[in-house]
Write an enzyme that holds these catalytic residues in place. Structure first.
Site, PDB file in Angstrom:
ATOM      1  N   ARG A  24      49.937 -19.433 -62.589  1.00 23.51           N
ATOM      2  CA  ARG A  24      49.990 -17.903 -62.988  1.00 23.51           C
ATOM      3  C   ARG A  24      48.698 -18.305 -63.289  1.00 23.51           C
ATOM      4  O   ARG A  24      47.303 -16.516 -62.598  1.00 23.51           O
ATOM      5  CB  ARG A  24      50.588 -17.370 -63.774  1.00 23.51           C
ATOM      6  CG  ARG A  24      50.536 -15.770 -64.506  1.00 23.51           C
ATOM      7  CD  ARG A  24      51.207 -15.341 -65.153  1.00 23.51           C
ATOM      8  NE  ARG A  24      51.650 -16.700 -65.924  1.00 23.51           N
ATOM      9  CZ  ARG A  24      50.912 -16.315 -67.327  1.00 23.51           C
ATOM     10  NH1 ARG A  24      49.686 -15.792 -67.531  1.00 23.51           N
ATOM     11  NH2 ARG A  24      51.436 -17.259 -68.207  1.00 23.51           N
ATOM     12  N   ASP A  46      37.297   0.469 -50.952  1.00 25.03           N
ATOM     13  CA  ASP A  46      38.827  -0.909 -50.769  1.00 25.03           C
ATOM     14  C   ASP A  46      37.715  -0.804 -49.100  1.00 25.03           C
ATOM     15  O   ASP A  46      37.662   0.248 -48.283  1.00 25.03           O
ATOM     16  CB  ASP A  46      39.499   0.073 -50.395  1.00 25.03           C
ATOM     17  CG  ASP A  46      40.633  -0.264 -49.261  1.00 25.03           C
ATOM     18  OD1 ASP A  46      40.688  -0.646 -48.957  1.00 25.03           O
ATOM     19  OD2 ASP A  46      42.601   0.129 -50.040  1.00 25.03           O
ATOM     20  N   TYR A  87      44.575   6.177 -49.116  1.00 31.45           N
ATOM     21  CA  TYR A  87      46.482   5.534 -48.970  1.00 31.45           C
ATOM     22  C   TYR A  87      47.466   6.084 -49.431  1.00 31.45           C
ATOM     23  O   TYR A  87      46.496   6.229 -50.648  1.00 31.45           O
ATOM     24  CB  TYR A  87      46.066   3.838 -48.898  1.00 31.45           C
ATOM     25  CG  TYR A  87      47.783   3.071 -49.171  1.00 31.45           C
ATOM     26  CD1 TYR A  87      48.404   3.582 -47.876  1.00 31.45           C
ATOM     27  CD2 TYR A  87      47.830   1.983 -49.819  1.00 31.45           C
ATOM     28  CE1 TYR A  87      50.019   2.983 -47.842  1.00 31.45           C
ATOM     29  CE2 TYR A  87      49.154   2.080 -49.911  1.00 31.45           C
ATOM     30  CZ  TYR A  87      50.221   2.176 -49.155  1.00 31.45           C
ATOM     31  OH  TYR A  87      51.375   1.901 -49.469  1.00 31.45           O
ATOM     32  N   LYS A 142      46.963  -6.954 -44.754  1.00 26.57           N
ATOM     33  CA  LYS A 142      45.913  -6.720 -43.069  1.00 26.57           C
ATOM     34  C   LYS A 142      45.354  -7.808 -41.730  1.00 26.57           C
ATOM     35  O   LYS A 142      45.985  -8.407 -41.558  1.00 26.57           O
ATOM     36  CB  LYS A 142      45.807  -4.599 -43.151  1.00 26.57           C
ATOM     37  CG  LYS A 142      46.241  -4.276 -44.409  1.00 26.57           C
ATOM     38  CD  LYS A 142      47.471  -3.850 -43.974  1.00 26.57           C
ATOM     39  CE  LYS A 142      48.417  -2.701 -44.681  1.00 26.57           C
ATOM     40  NZ  LYS A 142      48.462  -2.822 -46.140  1.00 26.57           N
TER      41      LYS A 142
END
Length: 376
Positions: free
Chosen positions: A45, A169, A97, A194
């Site tokens: 983690r 972004d 988005y 993406k």
């Protein structure tokens, strides 16, 4: 080093046994060499060698100080918002988005953050909304799905003048076509699902920062919240990035041809592609990037035309997401932007006739034939 080479060779690599491909360290925990002694890896983690390799690659590609790999793009955005406190004000692009909009207007608002959604392609609009509580400007450029272009350099100057973070972004253009930190941004976000992954086979997100201070803040959130990318998914992203350059060039070349074809079709009213010279953001895009990407949105003449197109394409897939090698077509009002209130959607132009196209690497003549046949 040229970015084409960086995509293939920008990691640290594990050459201890001659492996060309970075190993997948599929381990949740790591043994200690002794009391108070560590290899640098204690628990996955916090850090994992495969993920560190990926983060090194992304840092170099975006010319940042540090990068963190998350389980999804939305997990990355959540971590960025966790830096802020109740009462803080954030100016965001009004065309975002739908998942970002949903998170800001529900979870972030519940946590006491305040948002103004404005057209960030007009810097004066941003200036008007700055207050003493403004802590950040959050920008998508080009925006999703209307393809509005914001001038990152001007917004970054405004941010520095007012001690405001500029967050960009960069999912649509990727570090192959644009580097927001070079333009003055403080934080860059990607949905790695993406273009960076490129094959529609995994979820991922990234935060890249320009300073040690931001790195320390976000790494603390990162290890505390724990939305880190798994070793196997990290390896998939490393593999995907190796072909980023050739994929982006092919997808962009296809998109330019298809966008021009769409502008001439009698059943298509408007085409939004930042690589068209008629696009209002064309000059800014040329100034701040090295390319225009492969995202197109357009409006048909009738709702029936849009529905017919979605239901009749054969090569092009009617599916959410974007950036993979396959061409995908999306109905934003029912998919990516379904949670945006109808009035606000329609004000932006996201209506029942509006479609978004993520152009893939197929032969462009086949894609045009598919569109032409479906539109008949």
């Amino acid at each position: 080093m040229d970015i084409n080479t960086l995509c293939v060779h920008s990691g640290n690599k594990d050459h201890s046994n001659g492996a060309v491909s970075m190993p997948i360290y599929q381990s949740a925990t790591f043994s200690h060499l002794g009391v108070g002694k560590s290899t640098g890896y204690d628990y996955s983690r916090l850090a994992n060698p495969t993920r560190t390799e990926l983060e090194t690659i992304i840092t170099k590609l975006e010319y940042g100080y540090d990068a963190m790999a998350f389980s999804t793009g939305m997990a990355a955005i959540v971590a960025v918002m966790d830096m802020f406190s109740p009462g803080d004000h954030i100016i965001a692009s009004d065309d975002l988005y739908g998942g970002s909009y949903r998170f800001f207007n529900n979870i972030s608002n519940k946590n006491g953050l305040r948002f103004d959604f404005v057209d960030t392609s007009n810097v004066d609009n941003v200036k008007k909304h700055i207050s003493k509580d403004t802590k950040a400007i959050f920008v998508e450029t080009p925006s999703n799905p209307m393809m509005h272009v914001s001038d990152i350099g001007l917004l970054s100057e405004l941010g520095k003048e007012n001690n405001i973070l500029v967050i960009v972004d960069n999912t649509f253009l990727t570090p192959y076509f644009m580097n927001p930190i070079h333009l003055g941004a403080n934080i860059v976000i990607h949905s790695g699902t993406k273009y960076l992954g490129g094959h529609n086979d995994t979820l991922a997100g990234f935060i890249i920062v320009d300073s040690e201070e931001l790195s320390e803040k976000l790494r603390f959130i990162y290890k505390t919240v724990g939305a880190c990318l798994s070793p196997f998914d990290s390896w998939l992203l490393i593999r995907g990035i190796k072909t980023l350059a050739i994929r982006m060039e092919k997808q962009q070349a296809n998109a330019k041809v298809i966008a021009e074809w769409l502008t001439k079709h009698p059943k298509i009213k408007n085409v939004n592609y930042i690589g068209l010279e008629t696009h209002p953001g064309f000059d800014i895009s040329k100034k701040q990037g090295r390319g225009f990407g492969a995202m197109i949105s357009f409006e048909t003449d009738l709702e029936e035309t849009a529905v017919k197109l979605l239901e009749n394409v054969q090569i092009i897939l009617y599916a959410e997401s974007l950036g993979g090698v396959e061409t995908l077509i999306t109905y934003p009002m029912l998919q990516t932007h379904a949670d945006v209130p109808q009035e606000e959607r329609e004000k932006l132009g996201i209506n029942e006739k509006f479609l978004r196209l993520s152009v893939g690497i197929e032969d462009y003549e086949d894609l045009i034939y598919d569109l032409e046949t479906a539109l008949k």
